[in-house]
Design an enzyme around this catalytic site. Structure first.
Site, mmCIF file in Angstrom:
data_model
loop_
_atom_site.group_PDB
_atom_site.id
_atom_site.type_symbol
_atom_site.label_atom_id
_atom_site.label_comp_id
_atom_site.label_asym_id
_atom_site.label_seq_id
_atom_site.Cartn_x
_atom_site.Cartn_y
_atom_site.Cartn_z
ATOM 1 N N CYS A 236 0.809 7.185 -2.825
ATOM 2 C CA CYS A 236 1.511 6.043 -2.211
ATOM 3 C C CYS A 236 2.869 6.567 -1.784
ATOM 4 O O CYS A 236 3.867 6.381 -2.485
ATOM 5 C CB CYS A 236 1.635 4.893 -3.198
ATOM 6 S SG CYS A 236 0.046 4.378 -3.936
ATOM 7 N N PRO A 239 8.693 5.846 0.982
ATOM 8 C CA PRO A 239 9.393 6.371 2.162
ATOM 9 C C PRO A 239 9.514 7.886 2.223
ATOM 10 O O PRO A 239 10.061 8.414 3.174
ATOM 11 C CB PRO A 239 10.773 5.736 2.044
ATOM 12 C CG PRO A 239 10.989 5.601 0.578
ATOM 13 C CD PRO A 239 9.645 5.275 0.000
ATOM 14 N N ASP A 260 -0.240 6.329 3.104
ATOM 15 C CA ASP A 260 0.424 5.024 3.113
ATOM 16 C C ASP A 260 -0.230 4.189 4.198
ATOM 17 O O ASP A 260 -0.679 4.726 5.218
ATOM 18 C CB ASP A 260 1.922 5.154 3.372
ATOM 19 C CG ASP A 260 2.691 3.930 2.889
ATOM 20 O OD1 ASP A 260 3.182 3.948 1.747
ATOM 21 O OD2 ASP A 260 2.784 2.947 3.650
ATOM 22 N N ARG A 265 6.356 2.791 8.336
ATOM 23 C CA ARG A 265 6.868 3.558 7.201
ATOM 24 C C ARG A 265 6.448 5.022 7.312
ATOM 25 O O ARG A 265 7.220 5.926 6.985
ATOM 26 C CB ARG A 265 6.374 2.941 5.889
ATOM 27 C CG ARG A 265 7.128 1.703 5.470
ATOM 28 C CD ARG A 265 6.316 0.854 4.501
ATOM 29 N NE ARG A 265 5.794 1.595 3.371
ATOM 30 C CZ ARG A 265 6.454 1.813 2.237
ATOM 31 N NH1 ARG A 265 7.687 1.371 2.103
ATOM 32 N NH2 ARG A 265 5.889 2.457 1.250
ATOM 33 N N ASP A 287 -5.538 3.611 3.090
ATOM 34 C CA ASP A 287 -5.488 3.101 1.722
ATOM 35 C C ASP A 287 -6.020 4.199 0.800
ATOM 36 O O ASP A 287 -7.151 4.673 0.985
ATOM 37 C CB ASP A 287 -6.356 1.848 1.622
ATOM 38 C CG ASP A 287 -6.333 1.209 0.240
ATOM 39 O OD1 ASP A 287 -5.737 1.794 -0.685
ATOM 40 O OD2 ASP A 287 -6.919 0.126 0.090
ATOM 41 N N CYS A 359 8.722 1.735 -10.765
ATOM 42 C CA CYS A 359 10.109 1.333 -10.970
ATOM 43 C C CYS A 359 10.112 -0.072 -11.567
ATOM 44 O O CYS A 359 10.892 -0.934 -11.176
ATOM 45 C CB CYS A 359 10.913 1.402 -9.679
ATOM 46 S SG CYS A 359 10.221 0.455 -8.322
#
Length: 466
Positions: A236, A239, A260, A265, A287, A359
């Site tokens: 994934c 950025p 991604d 992006r 995906d 996160c």
């Protein structure tokens, strides 16, 4: 329309935990950053109110092609902002629904017994402990320069270098001020500056010689520690900060497959990776769950970095509304996706080592996900006790959870983060010595030989910035 699309993209990035408002706004390349920052901040501030208005007016049900984050931006500006000064067809769509939205706003005011829009907002929450003290971390891009050269550059710009942080690192970081900076205690390419330091216009940043990346966000690639020449998946990826970190650790030797779903992006990420001097990577708008592990293309993939979409609850608040608590329903949905994607990653036949990170501060997205997938996978993989001296360990959700790492503003002066390192064991496992579990287990760490350490000098001469 470009303003509203850019604001919606920043909101999506915040929801995925890609960064804080400031970094996402600057990286958006929207020409009027102050205007964009103000719109995103105010939309976030009104976010709980906007969600109630959208639900009450059934706007998303009526307009199924309208993305939720774009709907929030449009409704904010329509009812609370400047009244939709741009927007094209989306402006016309929002205005068609204005009577229903205004009626819902009036109903909400009556329900809450207030007369002003501002009174609908919840009281401002205090920032998490230590949030205001989280410093500015700068990762030196060792693909283009050396740590010593960057330190010398900043010295010439009037900064005072205080040397490498000691074991009293928390006290030293809290004391940073003005134009003083340190070399991080744990990561050999990481410099630490006071929070207010802004490098977005600095030559080193614009040329790709430094990457603005929080320390906790550096841990996944650092602990994955792929050997030069390896094939690695960044599942994934956007950025792209972690992808560029992987490339630096690989010394641009090997292959990175980065996935991604978002076209914009990926385009931004491609620009960022090229600026950072990254080679040997393939970006795919796909995906990761749809990637076939048995495809011969990935037969040599021995390392995977998996940093899936999460609640972003560990992100330090850089602006209003960023720490909105996710609902129990959203946490369940995220955890279900995270379990699925982690299990899928572990099915790659040649995989030897994987890092799972978020996160998020929520056990449901962290320890619970790792535990559920390890139980599902049987004895194929096990947790590695990564970075034993790291002060924050996993919550005691299951035996061995203390092998995982946690980070938080209060305890490590970083963003909130969770990291788990998994290794294959039993039949088909590589020799343990080829996959060091933590930097401190290598006695030469800090001299360019440990996992995540600055690469050794290469034959190609690195650029100097003068």
């Amino acid at each position: 329309m470009a303003l509203y699309s850019a604001a919606a993209a920043v909101l999506e990035g915040l929801e995925r935990g890609d960064g804080g408002i400031k970094s996402l706004v600057y990286n958006s390349r929207f020409p009027h950053v102050r205007q964009l920052y103000a719109l995103v901040s105010e939309t976030l501030r009104y976010s709980p109110v906007l969600e109630k208005l959208l639900a009450g007016a059934a706007l998303l049900q009526a307009e199924k092609k309208l993305p939720p984050q774009l709907a929030k931006v449009l409704v904010y500006d329509l009812l609370f902002g400047k009244g939709l000064k741009c927007g094209g067809r989306w402006k016309a769509l929002a205005r068609r629904h204005r009577p229903r939205l205004e009626a819902e706003l009036a109903r909400l005011k009556v329900q809450q017994k207030v007369s002003r829009n501002e009174d609908l907002l919840a009281p401002v929450q205090a920032a998490s402990p230590g949030a205001s003290q989280v410093p500015r971390y700068v990762r030196v891009n060792t693909l283009k320069t050396r740590v010593d050269d960057v330190i010398d550059f900043f010295k010439r710009q009037g900064y005072s270098y205080l040397g490498k942080a000691s074991r009293q690192v928390m006290e030293e970081l809290r004391a940073l001020s003005g134009k003083k900076f340190l070399l991080d205690l744990h990561l050999p390419e990481l410099l630490v500056f006071p929070l207010q330091t802004d490098f977005h216009d600095n030559l080193l940043y614009t040329s790709g010689h430094i990457i603005l990346q929080d320390k906790a966000s550096c841990l996944p690639a650092f602990l994955l520690a792929p050997a030069a020449g390896s094939h690695v998946i960044d599942a994934c990826a956007a950025p792209g900060n972690k992808t560029s970190h992987l490339a630096a650790i690989l010394q641009n030797k090997g292959q990175i497959f980065a996935f991604d779903l978002d076209t914009k992006r990926l385009a931004t990420m491609n620009t960022m990776l090229m600026r950072a001097g990254v080679t040997g990577f393939q970006l795919a708008q796909q995906d990761f769950l749809a990637v076939d592990p048995s495809n011969p293309k990935y037969s040599k993939v021995t390392y995977i970095l998996l940093d899936p979409s999460c609640s972003g609850s560990g992100m330090v608040t850089r602006g209003p509304g960023e720490e909105a608590a996710p609902s129990a329903e959203r946490l369940r949905a995220l955890a279900g996706f995270q379990r699925k994607v982690l299990s899928h990653a572990l099915s790659f036949p040649a995989l030897q080592r994987l890092v799972y990170s978020t996160c998020s501060l929520h056990q449901e997205e962290n320890e619970d996900v790792v535990h559920a997938v390890l139980q599902e996978r049987g004895s194929d993989f096990r947790l590695v006790n990564a970075f034993p001296s790291w002060p924050c360990r996993g919550l005691a959700a299951f035996p061995g959870a203390e092998s995982c790492l946690r980070a938080s503003p209060a305890d490590t002066l970083t963003q909130g983060f969770f990291v788990a390192v998994l290794e294959r064991h039993g039949e088909g496992a590589a020799a343990p010595s080829s996959r060091p579990a933590a930097a401190e287990q290598n006695p030469q760490h800090g001299e360019g030989t440990g996992p995540g350490a600055a690469p050794r000098k290469r034959k190609r001469k690195k650029q100097r910035v003068t």
